[in-house]
Scaffold this active site. Sequence first.
Site, short mmCIF file in Angstrom:
data_model
loop_
_atom_site.label_atom_id
_atom_site.label_comp_id
_atom_site.label_asym_id
_atom_site.label_seq_id
_atom_site.Cartn_x
_atom_site.Cartn_y
_atom_site.Cartn_z
N VAL A 208 44.97 34.17 42.65
CA VAL A 208 44.97 34.08 41.17
C VAL A 208 44.63 35.47 40.65
O VAL A 208 43.60 36.03 41.03
CB VAL A 208 43.88 33.10 40.67
N HIS A 209 45.50 36.06 39.85
CA HIS A 209 45.15 37.38 39.31
C HIS A 209 45.73 37.65 37.91
O HIS A 209 45.35 38.61 37.27
CB HIS A 209 45.59 38.49 40.24
#
Length: 362
Positions: A208-209
């Site tokens: 997740v970024h």
Amino acid sequence: MTSGRSMSKILSVVGARPQFIKAAPVSRALRRRFTEVLVHTGQHYDAGMSDVFFRELGIPAPDHHLGVGSGSHGAQTGAMLAGIETAIMTEKPDWVLVYGDTNSTLAGALAAAKLHVPIAHVEAGLRSGNWSMPEEINRVLTDAASDLLLAPTHDAVEHLAREHVHGQVRRVGDVMLDALKLFEPAMARSAALETLGLEPGHYAVVTVHRAENTDDPARLAAILAGLARLDTPVVFPMHPRTRQRIADHGLFDLRSAGWIDPLGYLDMLALVRCASMVLTDSGGLQKEAAFLGVPCVTLRDQTEWPDTLELGWNTLVGADADRLVEAARSARSRPSGSIAELHERFGGGLASERICEALLTP
Ligand code: UD1
């Protein structure tokens, strides 16, 4: 296929993690036919976000390292613009080649356009239709400025036709499939599974970024809550921005096992290859999972890769804990689509060669 050599000089701009991966196969192909000068903007600078990719993928050392680092979009893109402009004026290239959709991409395109140097854009034509994403802005502006638009998929070609871009459009395939094929033997030698104590087929890989998820506390909390409910072990190599936002938003109580530092390309894909599924908001990982025959649950509301949905390898769940858990459950029992057809739609691993051909005969 032409085998001609050209003395043309290509100035390639990279700066962020996915661009290092894309540059690895392309740079090899370019250097057989052109003179290549590599500019690293320094957008990613941690050893685990940059150096490891150069080292393990054999990417030549940058000729110009701008050391720009992090900042607001304006400050970061502006500093890159000034640095790339100087590099172009020094090197006098015949082409400036940019990759993907990051701030480094836009800065490269803008610097070249202002100096009237032709621009080639690798991964042209991708669209999410979501104008609040910084990547969407970078894509549309870069494509508008480009002279040679190197599109990965049929869908990307259609977007460019609709926008009436001024440059030449070529469908060349996806360079990330080239990278995967090139580095598959090296991947097989990774010891990441043993090091992390993972059993093949019995864990999920998570990343997740994206700003839309990390910068919105409600979305980030929903994703972490969904992940905590999975009944499979998780390995979650965490982007420094995500770690920072979890701290900023006070979400450490949603911590689950499996959080580790970012991984290099070879270890990452070795993990993906043996995973039961991938859950991600990355663009690249959605494809890589599918290329390797691993189902993906995408933590976004749109994807730039509709082929992965059509062929049954991908499911969009947004940032919704219940949908995440449900999609992860059915991903395991989903009948798989054709990997051969997917590879075919993404150019079969020949994109780098086609990019060289396009640069030789634009
Ligand atoms: C960028 C791209 C995104 C791409 C991603 C790949 C833009 C607008 N976004 O996002 O499209 O998918 O790269 O990873 O260009 N940081 C570090 N060390 C680093 C790099 C970043 O600690 O080496 C932290 C900093 O706190 C920084 C934050 O991460 O402020 C965000 O970095 P930035 O380069 O702005 O964007 P990414 O989120 O990495």
